[in-house]
Design a protein around this motif. Structure first.
Motif: not given
Length: 350
Positions: A100-106, A321-326
């Motif tokens: 399956v494909i997911i799109c993190p962050p999710t 979480v990737e792209l959610c640093e800080g």
């Protein structure tokens, strides 16, 4: 696109003879029930609870059909959205073979449920502005890709995905496209439910945990074609929603106006936080949100999270979480709760 539902269903599910409960076999009205090995005398609570609940939640589906504008036959009721997610893996994904494909962050349960079911997870990370990377996603798809998971409005970022991008996926992928709309009631975007007529591969997830305020009852919803709902009903446990929960949900669904009023208050408070948080020294950025939460980039997420705990305020640290640093994810609270949050953050020493 050439969508063939039967080719997606696991072979053992295609041949599965579902468990037939006593209430599945009975149709009509009756005064005496001696079919399900229940305690005919009653229970310590009330006589009503000695009977098994409706295995298909007909009254709930009829009320939801009127509210959502979709036939009851296209609704599945799950023990939270997590059951709706898990059944899709168990029905459509062959362990150790499919992906399956997911799109993190999710939302994390897409990956957790995949791991439980031994299904490979491929990740098409969102772009820096939290939108779909369609080019990367296309490179991940192969003949064993069964499901693409999309969350809109997304969790934890709070934004809605571009509708045109979602339609591009729906029009070009032969497997199931699942759009998780848990936060759709807080969004400026419209639901994809009306599009079920156009896309036989579309599954939409919603919940009563957010806007309806019924998280403690654990009731999720899947909307899809009748063929997909039949698969859901084939795999689900016979009595997955308790009688007490069904009674409370039926009562709640008669109060749409109250829910709309709560949504309006939450959206107004979200706007207030969006306006006031950026002025605080500890806040770097507040991301746009269509949800009942805000993703807030801070000068030191871990320190602020720990500081808020000392003030008896709990938020979610998403800084790892990737792209959610800080970043902290902050749920929109009541007026009083939001005031206390703002006051506490004003006192944080940078």
């Amino acid at each position: 696109m050439s969508f063939n539902l039967q080719s997606l269903i696991r072979s053992n599910i295609q041949s599965l003879v579902p468990y037939s409960s006593a209430r599945d076999e009975f149709h009509g009205e009756a005064k005496i029930f001696l079919d399900a090995n229940e305690n005919s005398i009653g229970s310590p609570l009330t006589k009503w609870y000695n009977r098994y609940p409706d295995p298909h939640q007909k009254q709930i589906k009829e009320k939801l059909a009127a509210i959502k504008g979709v036939p009851a036959s296209q609704i599945f009721i799950g023990n939270g959205s997590d059951e709706c997610i898990d059944i899709l893996y168990r029905a459509f994904c062959n362990p150790g073979k499919d992906n399956v494909i997911i799109c993190p962050p999710t939302y994390g349960m897409y990956e957790v449920s995949a791991n439980i079911n031994d299904v490979e997870v491929r990740k098409a990370r969102l772009l820096d502005h939290f939108q779909l990377d369609l080019v990367h996603m296309e490179t991940l798809v192969d003949e064993h890709t069964k499901i693409i998971w999309l969350c809109s409005p997304n969790n934890p970022t709070g934004n809605s995905l571009n509708r045109e991008d979602i339609e591009m996926v729906l029009n070009n992928f032969d497997g199931l496209v699942v759009i998780d709309e848990a936060y759709i009631n807080f969004s400026r975007q419209r639901s994809f439910i009306p599009e079920l007529k156009e896309y036989p591969n579309l599954v939409i997830l919603q919940t009563l945990s957010k806007a309806w305020g019924l998280a403690g009852l654990r009731l999720g919803m899947a909307f899809a074609s009748e063929a997909i709902i039949e698969v859901y009903n084939k795999v689900k446990p016979p009595y997955n929603i308790s009688q007490a929960v069904q009674e409370l949900v039926i009562k709640a669904l008669d109060n749409v106006q109250d829910v709309n009023a709560m949504i309006q208050i939450i959206v107004e408070e979200r706007k207030r936080l969006e306006q006031e948080l950026p002025s605080l020294p500890c806040v770097v950025k507040v991301y746009p949100s269509d949800s009942n939460s805000l993703l807030v980039k801070t000068v030191d997420a871990k320190a602020i999270y720990q500081y808020l705990l000392t003030q008896q305020i709990v938020v979610r640290d998403r800084s790892k979480v990737e792209l959610c640093e800080g970043c902290l994810r902050i749920t929109v609270g009541t007026v009083r709760e939001n005031d206390e949050l703002l006051n506490a953050l004003r006192s944080f020493i940078v």
